[in-house]
Structure formats: C-alpha cells, structure tokens
Scaffold this motif. Sequence first.
Motif, PDB file in Angstrom:
ATOM      1  N   ASP A   1       3.108   2.411  -4.175  1.00 27.94           N
ATOM      2  CA  ASP A   1       4.753   2.524  -4.001  1.00 27.94           C
ATOM      3  C   ASP A   1       4.665   2.166  -2.654  1.00 27.94           C
ATOM      4  O   ASP A   1       6.521   2.193  -2.467  1.00 27.94           O
ATOM      5  CB  ASP A   1       4.725   2.579  -4.873  1.00 27.94           C
ATOM      6  CG  ASP A   1       4.572   2.675  -6.252  1.00 27.94           C
ATOM      7  OD1 ASP A   1       5.274   0.967  -6.779  1.00 27.94           O
ATOM      8  OD2 ASP A   1       4.493   3.023  -7.397  1.00 27.94           O
ATOM      9  N   GLN A   2       4.453   3.183  -1.792  1.00 29.17           N
ATOM     10  CA  GLN A   2       5.036   3.579  -0.237  1.00 29.17           C
ATOM     11  C   GLN A   2       4.258   2.486   0.479  1.00 29.17           C
ATOM     12  O   GLN A   2       4.937   2.248   1.399  1.00 29.17           O
ATOM     13  CB  GLN A   2       3.690   4.728   0.308  1.00 29.17           C
ATOM     14  CG  GLN A   2       3.980   5.794  -0.948  1.00 29.17           C
ATOM     15  CD  GLN A   2       3.457   6.840  -0.406  1.00 29.17           C
ATOM     16  OE1 GLN A   2       2.065   7.026   0.503  1.00 29.17           O
ATOM     17  NE2 GLN A   2       3.421   7.800  -0.571  1.00 29.17           N
ATOM     18  N   LEU A   3       4.009   1.064   0.301  1.00 27.04           N
ATOM     19  CA  LEU A   3       3.814  -0.162   1.023  1.00 27.04           C
ATOM     20  C   LEU A   3       5.124  -0.174   0.891  1.00 27.04           C
ATOM     21  O   LEU A   3       5.505  -0.865   2.456  1.00 27.04           O
ATOM     22  CB  LEU A   3       2.590  -1.081   0.747  1.00 27.04           C
ATOM     23  CG  LEU A   3       1.727  -0.871  -0.055  1.00 27.04           C
ATOM     24  CD1 LEU A   3       0.597  -2.282  -0.458  1.00 27.04           C
ATOM     25  CD2 LEU A   3       1.149  -1.025   2.192  1.00 27.04           C
ATOM     26  N   ARG A   4       6.534  -0.639   0.556  1.00 27.40           N
ATOM     27  CA  ARG A   4       7.025  -1.066   0.538  1.00 27.40           C
ATOM     28  C   ARG A   4       7.997  -0.245   1.826  1.00 27.40           C
ATOM     29  O   ARG A   4       8.942  -0.703   1.684  1.00 27.40           O
ATOM     30  CB  ARG A   4       8.324  -1.569  -0.788  1.00 27.40           C
ATOM     31  CG  ARG A   4       8.604  -0.469  -1.281  1.00 27.40           C
ATOM     32  CD  ARG A   4       9.383  -0.999  -2.712  1.00 27.40           C
ATOM     33  NE  ARG A   4       9.723  -0.243  -3.832  1.00 27.40           N
ATOM     34  CZ  ARG A   4       8.814   0.613  -4.725  1.00 27.40           C
ATOM     35  NH1 ARG A   4       6.867   0.416  -4.666  1.00 27.40           N
ATOM     36  NH2 ARG A   4       9.464   1.541  -5.257  1.00 27.40           N
ATOM     37  N   LYS A   5       7.666   1.025   2.225  1.00 33.55           N
ATOM     38  CA  LYS A   5       8.287   1.546   2.638  1.00 33.55           C
ATOM     39  C   LYS A   5       8.339   1.597   4.059  1.00 33.55           C
ATOM     40  O   LYS A   5       8.310   2.387   5.140  1.00 33.55           O
ATOM     41  CB  LYS A   5       8.540   3.474   1.682  1.00 33.55           C
ATOM     42  CG  LYS A   5       9.047   2.939   0.704  1.00 33.55           C
ATOM     43  CD  LYS A   5       9.356   4.685   0.393  1.00 33.55           C
ATOM     44  CE  LYS A   5       9.723   4.501  -0.964  1.00 33.55           C
ATOM     45  NZ  LYS A   5       8.727   5.946  -2.248  1.00 33.55           N
ATOM     46  N   LEU A   6       7.214   0.610   4.575  1.00 34.77           N
ATOM     47  CA  LEU A   6       6.476   1.021   5.798  1.00 34.77           C
ATOM     48  C   LEU A   6       7.515   0.096   6.754  1.00 34.77           C
ATOM     49  O   LEU A   6       8.555  -0.716   6.071  1.00 34.77           O
ATOM     50  CB  LEU A   6       5.462   0.149   5.046  1.00 34.77           C
ATOM     51  CG  LEU A   6       4.071   1.623   4.671  1.00 34.77           C
ATOM     52  CD1 LEU A   6       3.085   0.312   4.519  1.00 34.77           C
ATOM     53  CD2 LEU A   6       3.512   2.265   5.617  1.00 34.77           C
TER      54      LEU A   6
END
Length: 185
Positions: free
Chosen positions: A50-55
């Motif tokens: 879920d943190q991928l899209r915040k990169l």
Amino acid sequence: MKLIVLTGIPGSGSTTVLKKSLEEVDYIHLNYGDVMTEIAIDEGVVENRDQLRKLSPDVQKNIQKRAAAKIKENSKSENVIVDTHCTIATPSGFLPGLPQWVLEELKPDTFILVEAYPDEIMMRRASDETRDRDNEMYNDIKLHQEMNRAASMAYATITGATVKILENHNNQLDVIVNQMIEVLK
C-alpha cells in the motif's frame, strides 16, 4: 518460453480462470504489483504494498521498469503469466496499467483479456464479501472493458504481441479454462 500478460477488471473472474488454468499448464504465475513490492521492500523504500503509491513518480517508474526486467528474465527459462491491470479507473480518468517503459522491458508475447457481461460483473462484485470493490454501474463497467481493449491493442502495437479476448460467463468456467489453455499452449 512464453510471456503472457493476463488482465481483467475486478469481478471479471480473471483470477479464478487463472488459478484453474494453472492446474493444467506449466507456467509460473507472477503478480506485477507483488514483484514491484518485493523490489521496493528489498531496497527499504516501503514496508508494504500500500505504500508503493505514496512514492514519488520517479521512484515508482524506476521500480515498475525493474519489475518488468525481472519478470522478463524469469521468462527466459520458464513460461510466465503475469497478472496485472490493463487500465486503472481513477476519479480523474483511466491510467495505463502498462506504461511504455514497462512494455519496452516486458515485451510479452500475448495479452489475454478476461471479460464478462457488465451485469454479471455487477452481481459478482455485489456477492463477493471478501473484497471492498467500487460500486460501478453497468455503463462504467462496459466503458472500463472497452478501455482495456483499446489499451491492449495500443500495447500490442508497441510490443508486437497478440491480443486474445476470452469471455467468462456465469456457469461456464470449464469453457473459458479450456480456451485459456489453448492460448497458453
């Protein structure tokens, strides 16, 4: 060795068709997002998917490209089927699931689109209590599948791959699985 890209909008049954087909063919199954997550976790830039899209977009692009290269490397020694999104419906419009930099690395042989009638997809989504899916209406689902068709043909133009559309209608799982196996041979 073959590299196949399998797509289908949520509720099309692509995952079910894939799982059943893999019982009959010698392919390894890779989920594109899982490969990206594995790379990002190994580098310590995320702790979960879920943190991928915040990169940052540049970091995401780099990870996408490296995931494609890793998948392509696997396909040199084994038949690979990669499960991913052809297009992604967002509030501001559709995004390509496979941007050009990914396609240039991946170079698949075939794109398989799993589709169903929009009303079938609506009913499947409504009855699936294991997922929290968007509540799209008939025309939204129809448009999303049309966008997948258009995007897959554009992807095929870039890569030279073929595009196969398989219809997954209710109570006909064996029919589509047999069709899928024929494409994978």
